[in-house]
Design a protein around this motif. Sequence first.
Motif, PDB file in Angstrom:
ATOM      1  N   LEU A   1      11.408   7.248   6.903  1.00  0.00           N
ATOM      2  CA  LEU A   1      10.369   7.038   7.918  1.00  0.00           C
ATOM      3  C   LEU A   1       9.037   6.658   7.293  1.00  0.00           C
ATOM      4  CD1 LEU A   1      11.259   9.898  10.348  1.00  0.00           C
ATOM      5  CD2 LEU A   1      10.787   7.575  11.035  1.00  0.00           C
TER       6      LEU A   1
ATOM      7  N   LEU B   1       9.592   2.762   7.056  1.00  0.00           N
ATOM      8  CA  LEU B   1       9.117   2.459   8.410  1.00  0.00           C
ATOM      9  C   LEU B   1       7.624   2.737   8.558  1.00  0.00           C
ATOM     10  CD1 LEU B   1      12.188   3.740  10.420  1.00  0.00           C
ATOM     11  CD2 LEU B   1      11.627   1.417   9.756  1.00  0.00           C
TER      12      LEU B   1
ATOM     13  N   ALA C   1       5.661   5.219   8.769  1.00  0.00           N
ATOM     14  CA  ALA C   1       5.164   6.180   9.759  1.00  0.00           C
ATOM     15  C   ALA C   1       4.047   7.013   9.130  1.00  0.00           C
ATOM     16  CB  ALA C   1       6.299   7.080  10.220  1.00  0.00           C
TER      17      ALA C   1
ATOM     18  N   ALA D   1       1.141  -3.517  -9.083  1.00  0.00           N
ATOM     19  CA  ALA D   1       0.769  -4.728  -9.811  1.00  0.00           C
ATOM     20  C   ALA D   1       1.336  -4.713 -11.226  1.00  0.00           C
ATOM     21  CB  ALA D   1      -0.754  -4.865  -9.854  1.00  0.00           C
TER      22      ALA D   1
ATOM     23  N   GLY E   1       4.172  -3.702 -11.907  1.00  0.00           N
ATOM     24  CA  GLY E   1       5.599  -3.930 -11.810  1.00  0.00           C
ATOM     25  C   GLY E   1       6.414  -2.672 -11.577  1.00  0.00           C
TER      26      GLY E   1
ATOM     27  N   SER F   1       2.714  -6.295  -0.519  1.00  0.00           N
ATOM     28  CA  SER F   1       2.567  -7.521   0.264  1.00  0.00           C
ATOM     29  C   SER F   1       3.836  -8.360   0.204  1.00  0.00           C
ATOM     30  CB  SER F   1       1.358  -8.308  -0.199  1.00  0.00           C
ATOM     31  OG  SER F   1       1.254  -8.215  -1.595  1.00  0.00           O
TER      32      SER F   1
ATOM     33  N   TRP G   1       9.195  -6.935   7.025  1.00  0.00           N
ATOM     34  CA  TRP G   1       8.302  -6.580   8.135  1.00  0.00           C
ATOM     35  C   TRP G   1       6.967  -7.271   7.936  1.00  0.00           C
ATOM     36  CZ3 TRP G   1      10.008  -4.202  12.376  1.00  0.00           C
ATOM     37  CH2 TRP G   1      11.234  -3.546  12.285  1.00  0.00           C
TER      38      TRP G   1
ATOM     39  N   ARG H   1       3.162  -8.130   9.277  1.00  0.00           N
ATOM     40  CA  ARG H   1       2.124  -7.553  10.134  1.00  0.00           C
ATOM     41  C   ARG H   1       1.759  -8.512  11.240  1.00  0.00           C
ATOM     42  NH1 ARG H   1      -1.947  -3.675  10.127  1.00  0.00           N
ATOM     43  NH2 ARG H   1      -1.044  -2.610   8.353  1.00  0.00           N
TER      44      ARG H   1
ATOM     45  N   PHE I   1      10.626  11.901  15.822  1.00  0.00           N
ATOM     46  CA  PHE I   1      11.150  11.025  14.767  1.00  0.00           C
ATOM     47  C   PHE I   1      11.331   9.596  15.270  1.00  0.00           C
ATOM     48  CE2 PHE I   1      13.227  14.440  12.016  1.00  0.00           C
ATOM     49  CZ  PHE I   1      12.319  14.219  11.011  1.00  0.00           C
TER      50      PHE I   1
ATOM     51  N   LEU J   1       8.052   7.825  15.916  1.00  0.00           N
ATOM     52  CA  LEU J   1       7.357   7.384  14.703  1.00  0.00           C
ATOM     53  C   LEU J   1       8.074   6.194  14.086  1.00  0.00           C
ATOM     54  CD1 LEU J   1       6.666  10.920  13.270  1.00  0.00           C
ATOM     55  CD2 LEU J   1       4.937   9.286  13.990  1.00  0.00           C
ATOM     56  N   ALA J   2       9.413   6.200  14.166  1.00  0.00           N
ATOM     57  CA  ALA J   2      10.181   5.117  13.572  1.00  0.00           C
ATOM     58  C   ALA J   2       9.974   3.816  14.332  1.00  0.00           C
ATOM     59  CB  ALA J   2      11.662   5.493  13.526  1.00  0.00           C
TER      60      ALA J   2
ATOM     61  N   LEU K   1       6.569   1.178  14.263  1.00  0.00           N
ATOM     62  CA  LEU K   1       6.428   0.006  13.405  1.00  0.00           C
ATOM     63  C   LEU K   1       6.545  -1.285  14.207  1.00  0.00           C
ATOM     64  CD1 LEU K   1       6.243  -0.864  10.399  1.00  0.00           C
ATOM     65  CD2 LEU K   1       8.718  -0.932  10.394  1.00  0.00           C
TER      66      LEU K   1
ATOM     67  N   HIS L   1       4.154  -4.415  13.547  1.00  0.00           N
ATOM     68  CA  HIS L   1       4.813  -5.368  12.655  1.00  0.00           C
ATOM     69  C   HIS L   1       5.951  -6.036  13.390  1.00  0.00           C
ATOM     70  CE1 HIS L   1       2.670  -2.842   9.843  1.00  0.00           C
ATOM     71  NE2 HIS L   1       2.897  -3.709   8.889  1.00  0.00           N
TER      72      HIS L   1
ATOM     73  N   PRO M   1       8.829  -8.995 -13.150  1.00  0.00           N
ATOM     74  CA  PRO M   1       8.344  -8.896 -11.770  1.00  0.00           C
ATOM     75  C   PRO M   1       6.828  -8.907 -11.700  1.00  0.00           C
ATOM     76  CG  PRO M   1       9.253  -6.804 -12.511  1.00  0.00           C
ATOM     77  CD  PRO M   1       9.552  -7.809 -13.578  1.00  0.00           C
ATOM     78  N   ALA M   2       6.185  -8.458 -12.783  1.00  0.00           N
ATOM     79  CA  ALA M   2       4.725  -8.386 -12.753  1.00  0.00           C
ATOM     80  C   ALA M   2       4.102  -9.772 -12.689  1.00  0.00           C
ATOM     81  CB  ALA M   2       4.206  -7.649 -13.980  1.00  0.00           C
TER      82      ALA M   2
ATOM     83  N   GLU N   1       0.761 -12.118  -6.379  1.00  0.00           N
ATOM     84  CA  GLU N   1       0.576 -11.104  -5.339  1.00  0.00           C
ATOM     85  C   GLU N   1      -0.337 -11.648  -4.258  1.00  0.00           C
ATOM     86  OE1 GLU N   1       1.897  -8.121  -5.019  1.00  0.00           O
ATOM     87  OE2 GLU N   1       3.123  -8.506  -6.787  1.00  0.00           O
ATOM     88  N   GLU N   2       0.090 -11.465  -3.033  1.00  0.00           N
ATOM     89  CA  GLU N   2      -0.792 -11.831  -1.927  1.00  0.00           C
ATOM     90  C   GLU N   2      -1.749 -10.679  -1.672  1.00  0.00           C
ATOM     91  OE1 GLU N   2       1.188 -12.568   1.734  1.00  0.00           O
ATOM     92  OE2 GLU N   2       2.488 -14.029   0.780  1.00  0.00           O
TER      93      GLU N   2
ATOM     94  N   ARG O   1      -3.521  -8.160   0.752  1.00  0.00           N
ATOM     95  CA  ARG O   1      -3.068  -7.631   2.025  1.00  0.00           C
ATOM     96  C   ARG O   1      -3.860  -8.219   3.177  1.00  0.00           C
ATOM     97  NH1 ARG O   1      -3.593  -1.819   3.663  1.00  0.00           N
ATOM     98  NH2 ARG O   1      -4.266  -1.359   1.549  1.00  0.00           N
TER      99      ARG O   1
END
Lengths: 310, 373
Positions: free
Chosen positions: A84, A88, A90, A182, A184, A309, B4, B6, B339, B342-343, B346, B350, B365-366, B370-371, B373
């Motif tokens: 959650l 999700l 929450a 950032a 990683g 992001s 997901w 925004r 529950f 709250l679930a 979203l 989103h 991966p680093a 990066e966008e 937010r």
Amino acid sequence: MDLSAISPALLFASLMVASTPILLAALGELVAERAGVLNLGVEGMMITGAVAGFAAAHASGSAALGFLGAAAGGAALSALFAVLVLWLRANQVATGLALTLFGLGFAALVGQGYVGLRAPPVPRPEIPLLRDIPVLGPVLFRHDLVVYLALGLVAGVWWFLHRTGAGLRLRAVGENHDAAHALGHDVRRIRLLAVLFGGACAGLGGAYLSLVRVPQWTEGLTAGAGWIALAIVVFASWRPWRLLLGAWLFGGLTVLQLNLQAARVPVPVELLSTAPYLVTILVLVVISSGRGRAALAAPGSLGQPFHASR
Amino acid sequence: MIVWERRPAPSRALAWATPVLAVALTVLAGGVLFALLGKDPVLAIRTIFWEPLFGPFAGYLRGQIAIKAAPLILIAVGLSFGFRAGVWNIGAEGQYIVGALCGAAAGLALWPAETRWIFPLMVLAGTLGGLVWAMIPALLRVRFGTNEILVSLMLVYVASNLLAWAALGPLRNPEGLGFPGSRNLRQWASSANLELVPGTGLHWGGVAALGAVAAGWVLLARHPFGFAVRLMGQAPRAAAFAGVAPSRVVVLCMALSGGLAGAAGLFEVTGPAGQVSIDFAAGYGFTAIIVAFLGRLHPGGILLAGLLMALTYVGGEMAQQRLNLPAAAISLFQGMLLFFLLATDLLATHRPRWRRAAPSASPLPAAAPEEAR
């Protein structure tokens, strides 16, 4: 009133036992909060662990399997919280509360069939020479295994958090999740593991109540121990060794209050029972004010949602 | 994989649709739960949700719903302001108990006088009692920065011990043959909080709850305090620039929720409960937290959510008697509701987008851009 009946050695011995459930639960919550997740569902996970542990121990006849089942039960409930909160997105406060309500209801429902049954005994190690030392023997060396396991776990958590690379990553995620991301590190995976560890520990603490302290299943037997565990984490300013001190202080208060009742101190029982809660508040005030605050190093990202992001 | 994304602005339609969806999911999951317990799921759901409203005993049970909804709505309206502003009063249960104790004590001090001023005096004492109890965590947070979640919660345990002490000691009925519990406030004309219109279950607590919904609505939408609360919750920095004093909002939110919880306790102890007894606290203070969230922290929504939650209480009691369902199943049911709510939250902020796995499966991966937010 007869205060001389209270023996300090006995008091300390029972303090070690009384503090074990809150110590275990608080230790798990400390790791979760160090990873930046505030899980207010400790009470719910504890009582789920209590009933799961009792059920597993009763079915298998082994206390060890009981504790294993309790850890699994607590972790399963915390997994629900993790999904959650981490996936999700929450609100952590509301989800934690829901977890407590859900856990209390779930445990009462499952526990119906176990009311009035006895739990199998928990093994006590026979420590040959040490247990016969006059005062220290009964105080330190005549407890059950779980008491020592909890103490070992405190050392283990300290070592993990402050002496290993994985512990450093966990703290990094808790201090600044954007920076850790950032770099990683997989913020959600690290937090998931921390939350699961917290759930397992809370489950163990609950099982200690239902298998050792009480030792049987009664509805609502945690009686706020989970909330005290949460307070101790703040009291300890997120450091494992101070956590031990906090747990002993609160275990000691509980025991002392029972002893004062037995010694017929002329104060109503109900008012004496409020002492641990009032002292918790007092301690919270002291550590959050003035100079105490500088030492109070709450994890930077505690309670904040993380949105990667991509 | 599902990503997901925004929404530019939260969907208003979905914000109101998700509670309905959450209720539907809870009913489904509850059905599965009942089936696992070996009960007929359709019958169980029907007993809980249909019988109290339209069954053969609906005339009586609808009144019961109003009785149970009143304290839930009254407390939840108060809590919703704090929750909007990030002030977490989790201890409404304690404020409810202390309100009942203070109100009952004020009334019983005047027993057996018969004047119509006693009841209003008790309401005042109860409201003030809850308010003062809530001021402890509020002032500690404002003055020392102490976490109000933990303090308000610890005070619940203190309050329930005080309740036991009062029921066995100072407030015990001297003519009660040694049984714990106070004099019956329902049978004393000066303090009795009875049904105002026969058959509706509406007592003064219900009237107060409806008043709180109306006043809360106006306060939230039209009053500077409501604006400050919303601003502080959504954008604390902007609130600071707009001249909102955080400590003032904290104190006012706690005072509002504590006072309303205290009043709810007083209406309960003089009406449905009838006396101060050890088992007086029924958990309304905790359930009200669910009601506040289920109602989207809006007074109108809280009115509906409170009625729904009261329905599950009344229906749950029916199911306990008829289907031999354990009492705990209902609190499990309520936990599940929160529950699911709250679930599904979203969905309002989103939207799900189906996207192929991101190509950033590189060993570094680093290095992936990066966008912000």
